[in-house]
Design a protein around this motif. Structure first.
Motif, mmCIF file in Angstrom:
data_model
loop_
_atom_site.group_PDB
_atom_site.id
_atom_site.type_symbol
_atom_site.label_atom_id
_atom_site.label_comp_id
_atom_site.label_asym_id
_atom_site.label_seq_id
_atom_site.Cartn_x
_atom_site.Cartn_y
_atom_site.Cartn_z
ATOM 1 N N GLY A 3 1.024 -7.526 0.738
ATOM 2 C CA GLY A 3 1.795 -7.017 -0.387
ATOM 3 C C GLY A 3 1.663 -7.801 -1.668
ATOM 4 N N GLU A 4 0.848 -8.862 -1.671
ATOM 5 C CA GLU A 4 0.624 -9.649 -2.883
ATOM 6 C C GLU A 4 -0.766 -9.354 -3.428
ATOM 7 O OE1 GLU A 4 2.653 -11.607 -4.557
ATOM 8 O OE2 GLU A 4 4.342 -11.468 -3.158
ATOM 9 N N ILE A 5 -0.830 -8.886 -4.656
ATOM 10 C CA ILE A 5 -2.104 -8.604 -5.305
ATOM 11 C C ILE A 5 -2.353 -9.634 -6.395
ATOM 12 C CG2 ILE A 5 -3.322 -7.009 -6.833
ATOM 13 C CD1 ILE A 5 -2.198 -4.716 -5.310
ATOM 14 N N LYS A 58 -8.447 2.414 1.113
ATOM 15 C CA LYS A 58 -9.888 2.456 0.815
ATOM 16 C C LYS A 58 -10.178 1.940 -0.596
ATOM 17 C CE LYS A 58 -12.254 6.044 1.943
ATOM 18 N NZ LYS A 58 -12.688 7.468 2.094
ATOM 19 N N ALA A 59 -9.354 2.360 -1.565
ATOM 20 C CA ALA A 59 -9.580 1.949 -2.950
ATOM 21 C C ALA A 59 -9.356 0.453 -3.127
ATOM 22 C CB ALA A 59 -8.663 2.735 -3.878
ATOM 23 N N ALA A 60 -8.259 -0.075 -2.546
ATOM 24 C CA ALA A 60 -7.962 -1.500 -2.664
ATOM 25 C C ALA A 60 -9.028 -2.344 -1.963
ATOM 26 C CB ALA A 60 -6.585 -1.800 -2.087
ATOM 27 N N THR A 61 -9.510 -1.851 -0.817
ATOM 28 C CA THR A 61 -10.569 -2.563 -0.095
ATOM 29 C C THR A 61 -11.841 -2.630 -0.931
ATOM 30 O OG1 THR A 61 -9.666 -1.904 2.059
ATOM 31 C CG2 THR A 61 -11.980 -2.576 1.992
ATOM 32 N N ALA A 62 -12.180 -1.522 -1.588
ATOM 33 C CA ALA A 62 -13.377 -1.490 -2.424
ATOM 34 C C ALA A 62 -13.264 -2.474 -3.586
ATOM 35 C CB ALA A 62 -13.607 -0.074 -2.940
ATOM 36 N N LEU A 63 -12.100 -2.531 -4.213
ATOM 37 C CA LEU A 63 -11.904 -3.463 -5.331
ATOM 38 C C LEU A 63 -11.942 -4.909 -4.845
ATOM 39 C CD1 LEU A 63 -9.062 -1.639 -7.321
ATOM 40 C CD2 LEU A 63 -11.514 -1.691 -7.846
ATOM 41 N N GLN A 64 -11.420 -5.144 -3.640
ATOM 42 C CA GLN A 64 -11.424 -6.500 -3.097
ATOM 43 C C GLN A 64 -12.837 -6.915 -2.709
ATOM 44 O OE1 GLN A 64 -8.194 -8.815 -0.956
ATOM 45 N NE2 GLN A 64 -9.118 -7.701 0.738
ATOM 46 N N GLU A 65 -13.618 -6.004 -2.147
ATOM 47 C CA GLU A 65 -14.990 -6.322 -1.757
ATOM 48 C C GLU A 65 -15.849 -6.652 -2.971
ATOM 49 O OE1 GLU A 65 -16.206 -2.948 0.506
ATOM 50 O OE2 GLU A 65 -15.357 -3.715 2.389
ATOM 51 N N HIS A 106 0.839 -1.204 0.000
ATOM 52 C CA HIS A 106 0.000 0.000 0.000
ATOM 53 C C HIS A 106 0.876 1.257 0.000
ATOM 54 C CE1 HIS A 106 -4.171 -1.630 1.431
ATOM 55 N NE2 HIS A 106 -3.688 -2.292 0.403
ATOM 56 N N GLU A 107 1.971 1.202 0.761
ATOM 57 C CA GLU A 107 2.883 2.348 0.784
ATOM 58 C C GLU A 107 3.457 2.605 -0.601
ATOM 59 O OE1 GLU A 107 2.908 -0.181 2.843
ATOM 60 O OE2 GLU A 107 2.747 0.591 4.892
ATOM 61 N N GLY A 108 3.819 1.515 -1.287
ATOM 62 C CA GLY A 108 4.370 1.651 -2.622
ATOM 63 C C GLY A 108 3.351 2.214 -3.599
ATOM 64 N N LEU A 109 2.107 1.742 -3.517
ATOM 65 C CA LEU A 109 1.059 2.242 -4.398
ATOM 66 C C LEU A 109 0.767 3.716 -4.133
ATOM 67 C CD1 LEU A 109 -1.384 -0.800 -4.370
ATOM 68 C CD2 LEU A 109 -0.176 0.097 -6.363
ATOM 69 N N ALA A 110 0.776 4.103 -2.861
ATOM 70 C CA ALA A 110 0.546 5.509 -2.526
ATOM 71 C C ALA A 110 1.628 6.384 -3.136
ATOM 72 C CB ALA A 110 0.517 5.678 -1.004
ATOM 73 N N LEU A 111 2.864 5.894 -3.103
ATOM 74 C CA LEU A 111 3.974 6.640 -3.692
ATOM 75 C C LEU A 111 3.836 6.713 -5.208
ATOM 76 C CD1 LEU A 111 6.777 7.985 -3.250
ATOM 77 C CD2 LEU A 111 7.783 5.717 -3.501
ATOM 78 N N LEU A 112 3.485 5.603 -5.822
ATOM 79 C CA LEU A 112 3.390 5.552 -7.278
ATOM 80 C C LEU A 112 2.268 6.433 -7.814
ATOM 81 C CD1 LEU A 112 3.890 1.708 -7.740
ATOM 82 C CD2 LEU A 112 5.512 3.479 -8.375
ATOM 83 N N LEU A 113 1.149 6.469 -7.092
ATOM 84 C CA LEU A 113 -0.010 7.219 -7.563
ATOM 85 C C LEU A 113 -0.067 8.633 -6.994
ATOM 86 C CD1 LEU A 113 -2.824 4.498 -7.533
ATOM 87 C CD2 LEU A 113 -1.366 5.217 -9.412
ATOM 88 N N GLY A 114 0.839 8.951 -6.077
ATOM 89 C CA GLY A 114 0.899 10.304 -5.542
ATOM 90 C C GLY A 114 -0.271 10.660 -4.648
ATOM 91 N N VAL A 115 -0.726 9.677 -3.838
ATOM 92 C CA VAL A 115 -1.847 9.926 -2.928
ATOM 93 C C VAL A 115 -1.469 9.434 -1.528
ATOM 94 C CG1 VAL A 115 -3.550 9.729 -4.762
ATOM 95 C CG2 VAL A 115 -2.916 7.689 -3.450
ATOM 96 N N ARG A 116 -2.315 9.726 -0.548
ATOM 97 C CA ARG A 116 -2.074 9.260 0.818
ATOM 98 C C ARG A 116 -2.359 7.761 0.910
ATOM 99 N NH1 ARG A 116 -5.532 12.751 4.759
ATOM 100 N NH2 ARG A 116 -4.383 11.476 6.271
ATOM 101 N N ARG A 117 -1.670 7.115 1.855
ATOM 102 C CA ARG A 117 -1.830 5.672 2.013
ATOM 103 C C ARG A 117 -3.266 5.293 2.320
ATOM 104 N NH1 ARG A 117 -2.049 1.479 5.473
ATOM 105 N NH2 ARG A 117 -0.696 -0.338 5.108
ATOM 106 N N VAL A 118 -3.968 6.119 3.108
ATOM 107 C CA VAL A 118 -5.348 5.802 3.462
ATOM 108 C C VAL A 118 -6.236 5.753 2.225
ATOM 109 C CG1 VAL A 118 -5.955 8.237 3.892
ATOM 110 C CG2 VAL A 118 -7.251 6.394 5.010
ATOM 111 N N GLY A 119 -5.920 6.575 1.232
ATOM 112 C CA GLY A 119 -6.690 6.549 -0.008
ATOM 113 C C GLY A 119 -6.506 5.243 -0.757
ATOM 114 N N ILE A 120 -5.278 4.735 -0.772
ATOM 115 C CA ILE A 120 -4.997 3.448 -1.420
ATOM 116 C C ILE A 120 -5.702 2.322 -0.673
ATOM 117 C CG2 ILE A 120 -3.192 1.760 -1.891
ATOM 118 C CD1 ILE A 120 -3.251 4.029 -3.886
#
Length: 239
Positions: A208-210, A192-199, A176-190
């Protein structure tokens, strides 16, 4: 540093090199070597003088720019469709980007001098890479729009699809930390987004495995930017 393997013929799974006529590809074969890139390896930092170019064959690299008020933002994701070291196409030897290996695997490497000589001797290579630069300019324009106007969940879905395209598989490692860095957003945003896609059962994420579970569903969740640059690549450079 990259782990080196014995010199051999250039793998043709890099789409740029595979698109060259046979005689031009043989020129590349005679002036380079195959290396194994390890995940997390830093290829270059902003301000570095470029000494080599890489044509990934089964590896993925992120190119990032660090704004003054942020840790960084990914501006390009490069797999076997592209190359690392594009400033050298224009005769520019210094990079402004941070380049790191996102997914381990082999790449075809040439020194700056070897690459420059190949450009002088191969009109086909020069034409091909000029077209590739046009694709990158288009991708850059899309990134500006995507970063400014699209929601994190849609941008994350797009990034996951782009990564899946380049690793040619359904599973990859990124935190999640890596994705936040790559997309230029806060970790909490990643998160929430990853949780929504998983749900929605589009992905599975754990430690760390997607794993992409539903590619068509992920495409529906992604912003409309996904596919536009890919279509342009196919039009200018061929499938």
């Amino acid at each position: 540093m990259p782990s080196e393997s014995a010199k051999n013929t250039v793998p043709t799974v890099n789409r740029l090199l595979a698109a060259l006529p046979d005689q031009d590809r043989r020129l590349i074969e005679a002036n380079g070597d195959s290396v194994q890139l390890l995940r997390g390896t830093v290829i270059s930092e902003p301000g570095d003088r470029l000494r080599e170019v890489y044509f990934p064959t089964d590896s993925v690299l992120s190119l990032m720019t660090p704004p003054a008020d942020h840790a960084g933002l990914e501006v390009r994701l490069v797999g076997n469709e592209g190359m690392i070291g594009t400033p050298l196409i224009l005769g520019v030897e210094v990079t402004l980007l941070h380049t790191v290996v996102q997914a381990a695997g082999p790449a075809w490497r040439m020194s700056r001098e070897q690459f420059g000589e190949a450009l002088l001797r191969s009109d086909a290579l020069h034409t091909l890479l000029d077209r590739y630069l046009e694709v990158l300019m288009n991708q850059g324009d899309l990134l500006v729009v995507c970063t400014r106007f699209h929601l994190v969940e849609a941008r994350l879905a797009r990034w996951l699809l782009m990564t899946q395209d380049r690793i040619h598989g359904d599973r990859f490692h990124v935190t999640h930390e890596g994705l936040a860095l790559l997309l230029g957003v806060r970790r909490v945003g990643i998160t929430k987004a990853a949780t929504a896609l998983q749900e929605r059962k589009l992905i599975h994420y754990r430690r760390g495995e997607i794993t992409v579970l539903d590619r068509m569903g992920l495409k529906a969740a992604a912003c409309g930017c996904y596919g536009r640059a890919e279509t342009m690549y196919d039009r200018l450079l061929g499938r």
